[in-house]
Design a protein around this motif. Structure first.
Motif, PDB file in Angstrom:
ATOM      1  N   UNK A  90       0.608  -4.196  -7.359  1.00 13.78           N
ATOM      2  CA  UNK A  90       1.232  -3.319  -6.317  1.00 13.78           C
ATOM      3  C   UNK A  90       1.536  -4.133  -5.225  1.00 13.78           C
ATOM      4  N   UNK A  91       2.383  -3.670  -4.385  1.00 17.47           N
ATOM      5  CA  UNK A  91       2.735  -4.200  -3.213  1.00 17.47           C
ATOM      6  C   UNK A  91       2.179  -3.325  -1.958  1.00 17.47           C
ATOM      7  N   UNK A  92       1.384  -3.945  -1.117  1.00 15.51           N
ATOM      8  CA  UNK A  92       0.864  -3.068  -0.031  1.00 15.51           C
ATOM      9  C   UNK A  92       0.984  -3.703   1.412  1.00 15.51           C
ATOM     10  N   UNK A  93       1.394  -2.932   2.420  1.00 14.44           N
ATOM     11  CA  UNK A  93       1.532  -3.021   3.868  1.00 14.44           C
ATOM     12  C   UNK A  93      -0.028  -2.807   4.207  1.00 14.44           C
ATOM     13  N   UNK A  94      -0.521  -3.891   5.023  1.00 11.25           N
ATOM     14  CA  UNK A  94      -2.000  -3.638   5.523  1.00 11.25           C
ATOM     15  C   UNK A  94      -1.852  -3.196   7.076  1.00 11.25           C
ATOM     16  N   UNK A  95      -3.035  -1.969   7.305  1.00  7.25           N
ATOM     17  CA  UNK A  95      -2.926  -1.572   8.567  1.00  7.25           C
ATOM     18  C   UNK A  95      -4.385  -1.725   9.030  1.00  7.25           C
TER      19      UNK A  95
END
Length: 600
Positions: A90-95
């Motif tokens: 999975x490709x995930x943007x981190x916050x």
């Protein structure tokens, strides 16, 4: 009925896979993945492929992703997302606001920074750690974490900037010192309960102790620090009232902060778990292996466990396959020695022997020679104990004494494998020596090692083993003795004037070194205040010619062989060391330490 149940289960499994968007992308062509993600159209993919074909005709090997970025059709982040999908991740943007800082406790700073990963979730019940990494190619990080930390690990891919931001926020410049970890270990009530119990800890308690996060953190810190400091060995040694840890760096042992004695059993057991050894067996020696990838470099840890009076002693040999210099011009030969060595290894047949004590770099020199000969038209076979470095193009075989697979037995089989070059790890007995001679006489080039103090004494050693003098004269082309001396640290190198007593130890007078400059290391953080960083080899090469062969036939003494070799241009170990001192590469102390036996 049974069959239909299986069919239904299989169908349910396929349905679940079809619901997972990543499962649909895994293993597909890169252009197809980008299309599925809606990043490009099929026509745009064909446009990129057309450009790629044109470039390949010109000999250029650009990836499709790079070409699509150049054409302005996608962004770098789109390419990374597609690569992640292609790898089944999975490709995930981190916050940062969505991440819990308590996750730091699950992943030490050294591990996070070394592998360039960040923890994003942890399930305590299943011991599953979720991590984000910068590239789907970093799959070894997942395997290494399972091994190092004992977690179940799942991974996602995130943009480099996102991972760097979390690394900076969670860890900053933080490092975990050995003292801090020792303090935590001392405060652990569960581990302190093991004190004074010796070997009377039952297996269930021991397994729990090996999985303790504090023990895991300590061992990870020790391993990563050893690899960072380029240690060749890590020693864990139990004594009556203490448990010592030592690193061997550049041939010298350095003692580390010792852990509490009651942690000997959990630490040794943790190492045994990682090396896939039997933690219940504490009375017999065991050998194992741990494979890691640190900073994109493959690391092999060879584990040896030895029962002693006060517990099990463990030595881990660190083999950094990415750091080894397998090239003759990197080994340490001087220009004239390099020319002679290159001529030597191009001979069609004969025996070339490298001699010296354990840890003198013989194996590295031999590998460097083989690497130079490693061409498609040359068949190279090696018999080793153990195989230290895997090299593409070489057929490498490991001795197995338990199965009666000795050097001699392997060597006999080699002769039926149509080789051009043969490496025998070590000549230990008459049988191995005789087959090496036979291989040489039948048109093969044979490399091997022996444990002797210098080049001339090798002849006497082989005669003592029982090899006939006429066979030695017919086969041996050259004998190279070598030692490793520590290199002066370049960061704190300084000029100095040696005392008269130092010069006398080298049998020199001040007049002999007039106009020469001597150097030493002052000691700094870069070299652990030792004044040395790295090592270099010094060599003594005895070349066989008609005169030398005649002396061997007459069974001349070692002193006579040495004297004649020096007349014919052989540079002794002491003389080679002196040249390295004059070059400012090493010190008087190092050369004295490694060549002391020469004058005996």
């Amino acid at each position: 009925m049974e069959k239909s149940t299986e069919q239904r289960a299989s169908r349910r499994s396929r349905d679940r896979a079809s619901d997972d968007p990543v499962a649909k992308l895994k293993g597909r062509r890169f252009g197809r993945v980008l299309t599925k993600l809606g990043k490009v159209t099929r026509d745009q993919v064909h446009e990129g492929l057309k450009v790629q074909r044109v470039r390949r005709e010109k000999g250029e090997r650009d990836q499709l992703g790079k070409i699509l970025i150049e054409l302005g059709l996608v962004e770098e982040i789109d390419v990374l997302e597609a690569l992640a999908g292609q790898a089944g991740l999975n490709f995930v943007r981190l916050d940062l606001d969505d991440l819990d800082e308590s996750l730091v406790e699950q992943l030490p700073a050294e591990t996070a920074n070394t592998y360039q990963i960040v923890p994003i979730d942890y399930n305590e019940r299943s011991k599953t750690l979720s991590i984000a990494m910068k590239s789907p190619d970093n799959f070894r990080a997942v395997d290494d974490l399972r091994l190092l930390m004992g977690f179940n690990v799942t991974a996602v891919v995130s943009p480099e900037s996102d991972v760097d931001a979390v690394l900076d926020a969670f860890y900053g410049k933080a490092t975990t010192s050995m003292v801090d970890v020792m303090s935590e270990l001392g405060d652990s009530a569960a581990l302190s309960a093991l004190a004074g119990r010796g070997d009377s800890v039952d297996l269930e308690e021991l397994v729990t102790a090996t999985e303790d996060n504090k023990v895991v953190r300590l061992l990870n810190l020790v391993l990563l620090q050893a690899i960072k400091d380029k240690a060749s060995d890590i020693h864990f040694e139990p004594f009556e009232s203490e448990f010592k840890m030592r690193y061997r760096i550049d041939g010298v042992l350095y003692e580390m902060v010792p852990p509490p004695p009651h942690l000997a059993l959990p630490i040794v057991s943790r190492i045994k778990v990682m090396a896939d050894l039997d933690i219940a067996e504490r009375r017999l020696p065991q050998d194992g292996r741990i494979e890691l990838t640190v900073n994109q470099s493959p690391i092999d840890l060879r584990v040896s466990v030895l029962p002693t009076m006060f517990g099990e002693s463990v030595v881990m040999r660190v083999l950094d396959r990415g750091n080894v210099q397998l090239s003759l011009d990197k080994v340490g030969f001087r220009d004239d020695e390099l020319v002679g060595m290159r001529e030597l290894i191009k001979r069609p047949n004969g025996i070339v022997l490298i001699t010296g004590p354990t840890g003198s770099g013989k194996t590295t020199t031999l590998y460097a020679a083989l690497s130079e000969l490693n061409e498609p038209e040359t068949k190279i076979l090696t018999a080793e104990d153990p195989v230290e470095y895997d090299i593409d193009g070489l057929i490498q075989c490991q001795v197995n004494v338990d199965q009666e697979l000795t050097f001699a037995k392997l060597l006999r089989s080699f002769l039926r494998q149509d080789p051009d070059v043969i490496l025998v790890g070590e000549i230990r007995d008459l049988e191995t020596a005789q087959i090496a001679v036979q291989a040489s006489l039948t048109g093969h080039l044979v490399f091997s090692t022996l444990h002797t103090n210098d080049a001339p004494s090798t002849i006497i050693r082989l005669v003592d083993l029982g090899v006939e003098s006429f066979l030695l004269t017919a086969t041996i082309e050259s004998i190279v003795a070598q030692r490793l001396v520590r290199r002066i640290c370049s960061k704190c190198k300084e000029e100095y004037t040696p005392s008269e007593s130092e010069l006398m130890e080298l049998e020199l007078r001040p007049a002999d070194v007039s106009g020469r400059t001597f150097f030493r290391g002052r000691g700094c953080n870069s070299c652990n205040s030792s004044g040395y960083k790295g090592r270099l080899a010094i060599f003594e090469r005895m070349q066989m010619d008609d005169t030398m062969r005649e002396l061997v036939m007459k069974q001349a003494s070692t002193a006579h062989l040495k004297q004649e070799s020096r007349k014919r241009g052989m540079r002794t170990l002491r003389e080679s060391g002196l040249l390295s001192i004059y070059d400012g590469r090493t010190t008087i102390d190092e050369v004295l330490r490694e060549t002391i036996s020469e004058e005996e």
